[in-house]
Design a protein around this motif. Structure first.
Motif, PDB file in Angstrom:
ATOM      1  N   MET A   1       0.835  -1.207   0.000  1.00  0.00           N
ATOM      2  CA  MET A   1       0.000   0.000   0.000  1.00  0.00           C
ATOM      3  C   MET A   1       0.872   1.260   0.000  1.00  0.00           C
ATOM      4  SD  MET A   1      -2.980   1.316  -0.084  1.00  0.00           S
ATOM      5  CE  MET A   1      -4.058  -0.060   0.303  1.00  0.00           C
ATOM      6  N   SER A   2       1.967   1.200   0.799  1.00  0.00           N
ATOM      7  CA  SER A   2       2.870   2.354   0.832  1.00  0.00           C
ATOM      8  C   SER A   2       3.508   2.572  -0.536  1.00  0.00           C
ATOM      9  CB  SER A   2       3.961   2.128   1.887  1.00  0.00           C
ATOM     10  OG  SER A   2       3.388   2.017   3.159  1.00  0.00           O
ATOM     11  N   GLY A   3       3.943   1.496  -1.181  1.00  0.00           N
ATOM     12  CA  GLY A   3       4.534   1.616  -2.515  1.00  0.00           C
ATOM     13  C   GLY A   3       3.554   2.161  -3.523  1.00  0.00           C
ATOM     14  N   TYR A   4       2.314   1.733  -3.438  1.00  0.00           N
ATOM     15  CA  TYR A   4       1.296   2.218  -4.365  1.00  0.00           C
ATOM     16  C   TYR A   4       1.040   3.713  -4.149  1.00  0.00           C
ATOM     17  CZ  TYR A   4      -3.264   2.868  -6.570  1.00  0.00           C
ATOM     18  OH  TYR A   4      -4.289   3.321  -7.327  1.00  0.00           O
ATOM     19  N   ILE A   5       0.985   4.120  -2.890  1.00  0.00           N
ATOM     20  CA  ILE A   5       0.759   5.544  -2.584  1.00  0.00           C
ATOM     21  C   ILE A   5       1.913   6.391  -3.119  1.00  0.00           C
ATOM     22  CG2 ILE A   5       0.622   7.214  -0.699  1.00  0.00           C
ATOM     23  CD1 ILE A   5      -0.894   5.097   0.908  1.00  0.00           C
ATOM     24  N   LEU A   6       3.149   5.927  -2.903  1.00  0.00           N
ATOM     25  CA  LEU A   6       4.310   6.679  -3.378  1.00  0.00           C
ATOM     26  C   LEU A   6       4.324   6.766  -4.906  1.00  0.00           C
ATOM     27  CD1 LEU A   6       7.048   5.274  -0.983  1.00  0.00           C
ATOM     28  CD2 LEU A   6       6.066   7.568  -0.957  1.00  0.00           C
ATOM     29  N   TRP A   7       4.067   5.639  -5.546  1.00  0.00           N
ATOM     30  CA  TRP A   7       4.049   5.634  -7.012  1.00  0.00           C
ATOM     31  C   TRP A   7       2.966   6.566  -7.560  1.00  0.00           C
ATOM     32  CZ3 TRP A   7       0.170   3.922 -10.389  1.00  0.00           C
ATOM     33  CH2 TRP A   7       0.546   3.866 -11.737  1.00  0.00           C
ATOM     34  N   THR A   8       1.779   6.540  -6.945  1.00  0.00           N
ATOM     35  CA  THR A   8       0.675   7.394  -7.382  1.00  0.00           C
ATOM     36  C   THR A   8       1.024   8.871  -7.182  1.00  0.00           C
ATOM     37  OG1 THR A   8      -0.902   5.662  -6.787  1.00  0.00           O
ATOM     38  CG2 THR A   8      -1.784   7.868  -7.093  1.00  0.00           C
ATOM     39  N   PHE A   9       1.620   9.175  -6.021  1.00  0.00           N
ATOM     40  CA  PHE A   9       1.988  10.563  -5.734  1.00  0.00           C
ATOM     41  C   PHE A   9       3.021  11.064  -6.739  1.00  0.00           C
ATOM     42  CE2 PHE A   9       2.464  14.271  -3.209  1.00  0.00           C
ATOM     43  CZ  PHE A   9       3.814  14.576  -3.176  1.00  0.00           C
ATOM     44  N   TYR A  10       4.023  10.249  -7.031  1.00  0.00           N
ATOM     45  CA  TYR A  10       5.070  10.646  -7.966  1.00  0.00           C
ATOM     46  C   TYR A  10       4.496  10.848  -9.371  1.00  0.00           C
ATOM     47  CZ  TYR A  10       9.548  10.616 -10.437  1.00  0.00           C
ATOM     48  OH  TYR A  10      10.622  10.950 -11.218  1.00  0.00           O
ATOM     49  N   ALA A  11       3.650   9.898  -9.816  1.00  0.00           N
ATOM     50  CA  ALA A  11       3.060  10.017 -11.155  1.00  0.00           C
ATOM     51  C   ALA A  11       2.172  11.253 -11.254  1.00  0.00           C
ATOM     52  CB  ALA A  11       2.250   8.752 -11.469  1.00  0.00           C
ATOM     53  N   PHE A  12       1.411  11.555 -10.191  1.00  0.00           N
ATOM     54  CA  PHE A  12       0.534  12.730 -10.196  1.00  0.00           C
ATOM     55  C   PHE A  12       1.357  14.018 -10.283  1.00  0.00           C
ATOM     56  CE2 PHE A  12      -3.050  15.342  -9.358  1.00  0.00           C
ATOM     57  CZ  PHE A  12      -2.632  16.328  -8.477  1.00  0.00           C
TER      58      PHE A  12
END
Length: 441
Positions: A1-12
């Motif tokens: 979940m943490s990895g998904y949040i970080l990836w989403t934040f970076y892509a956004f």
């Protein structure tokens, strides 16, 4: 979940910055194109210096041949000799807009860039290139990563503590019931299982307690039965002996009939007396009322006594014994151990073929003496091996030779000394009985 949040934040963030950069490039390219169309290079220089900042935003304008016309970072750009090697320049000269992430012109920092061609009336006026540094964002993103990782670590720790406590609360009653079941399996029926939980585990504990009570009752009934049988068999034995006395005093006048009665009565008397003796021994051993006189004894002397006691039987069947016993001293009751060895030797002689040999070996292993008794008989069927130490159990080959108490008594004697006994066999290769007894400490 943490990895998904970080990836989403970076892509956004990257998508937002690319959109902003594209909007800036579109607006600035229109202004610069107007200046280039009017050949107002001073105005181009003003626009580049106004909107460019060497520290984080670099703005460059090239002519239609790829020559640099204006830059917001002249100190760096005067070192470049071939701008066609810079990301996006050659593609923009071909009329294509390009954007992406690349390294700085002379540095290794990551930068987001966009290159747009500027045209008027189908004529290429030049290209505009804007790049912004990602260093500040990356530093902020690293702080976000560490914040999320710290939160993740705290969450994992809390989940571990909670799950460990929950697991213990669930596993502890199960472990208690498992230990209770093990004790019941060993014949300890006096324990009570208490589980203070109002759920299925509490109901299971109640049923286990009922099972233990029932097993205890059945065990007591079985022991009482053995004791009663032993007691009741004394009367017919006495009657048979009285009959023998009467016959011997002349009660029967026909010699042939008399002799046959004598033989039958003597055989039955011997059989019943042996049965009574075995039943009494087994009952005492199982009830724990037989007191063992434990002392240090020489193992070789006990085995030698058992062999001497069986010499007549071995000679009658022409069976010999080979002994390889180390000089060991064990802790035990010599008379009871002699009885166990006699039962095992009797079993070995009974199923040995004529002219066969019996092998007895003993050696020390840590705190135990290991004794093996091997015969050369036909062996024990595999299906019978797990049950040969049960009382009254006889195999198909032994149903006419005994009542199934000898091995049961031997086992109880060995276990009463804190030892163990096992049996193994292969068809046609005889049987091997292995005993372990505590050595003198």
């Amino acid at each position: 979940m943490s990895g998904y949040i970080l990836w989403t934040f970076y892509a956004f963030f990257m998508q937002s910055r690319q959109t902003d950069l594209e909007n800036w490039a579109t607006a600035l390219s229109e202004s610069v194109a107007d200046a280039l169309e009017e050949k107002d290079m001073q105005r181009v220089q003003i626009i580049v210096r106004r909107y460019g900042a060497p520290a984080n935003i670099t703005l460059r304008v090239f002519d239609a041949q790829g020559s640099l016309l204006a830059t917001s970072d002249p100190r760096t750009d005067r070192q470049i000799t071939n701008w066609l090697l810079i990301s996006g320049v050659s593609e923009a000269l071909d009329g294509h807009s390009v954007q992406g992430v690349t390294k700085g012109v002379l540095s290794r920092e990551d930068r987001l860039y966009i290159v747009k061609p500027m045209t008027r009336n189908g004529q290429m006026l030049g290209i505009l290139r804007i790049s912004i540094t990602l260093e500040q964002f990356q530093k902020q993103f690293v702080r976000v990563i560490w914040t999320i990782l710290a939160a993740l670590g705290i969450t994992i720790l809390l989940c571990t503590l909670v799950s460990n406590r929950l697991a213990r609360s669930l596993s502890k009653p199960i472990e208690v019931m498992r230990n209770f079941a093990i004790r019941v399996g060993r014949g300890q029926f006096d324990d009570k299982l208490v589980i203070r939980q109002s759920n299925e585990l509490d109901q299971l504990a109640t049923e286990l307690n009922r099972m233990s009570e029932r097993l205890k009752s059945l065990d007591n009934e079985r022991r009482a039965f053995l004791a009663n049988v032993s007691h009741e068999l004394r009367t017919p034995v006495s009657n048979v002996q009285v009959t023998i006395d009467a016959l011997e005093r002349g009660a029967v006048d026909e010699p042939e009939l008399r002799d046959r009665f004598f033989q039958t009565i003597k055989e039955e008397t011997k059989r019943l007396s042996g049965l009574i003796h075995d039943l009494l021994d087994l009952g005492r051993l199982e009830a724990g009322v037989t007191l063992l006189e434990i002392q240090a004894i020489a193992l070789e002397s006990v085995i030698s006594r058992a062999i001497r006691a069986m010499e007549v039987r071995m000679q009658a069947k022409n069976v010999t014994v080979e002994v390889d016993v180390a000089d060991l001293r064990i802790m035990g009751d010599s008379e009871r151990l002699l009885q166990a060895f006699l039962n095992l030797l009797d079993n070995a002689i009974k199923y040995s073929t004529p002219n066969a040999r019996i092998f007895i070996a003993a050696s020390g292993n840590k705190q135990q003496a290991l004794i093996s008794i091997r015969d050369q008989g036909s062996g024990i069927p595999e299906t019978d091996l797990p049950r040969i130490f049960e009382q009254f159990y006889t195999t198909s080959r032994s149903s006419k030779n005994g009542v199934g108490l000898g091995l049961a008594i031997a086992r109880r004697i060995i276990e009463a000394h804190g030892g163990s006994i096992t049996a193994s066999s292969k068809p046609g290769q005889g049987a091997v009985f292995t005993l372990s007894l505590p050595l003198e400490s």
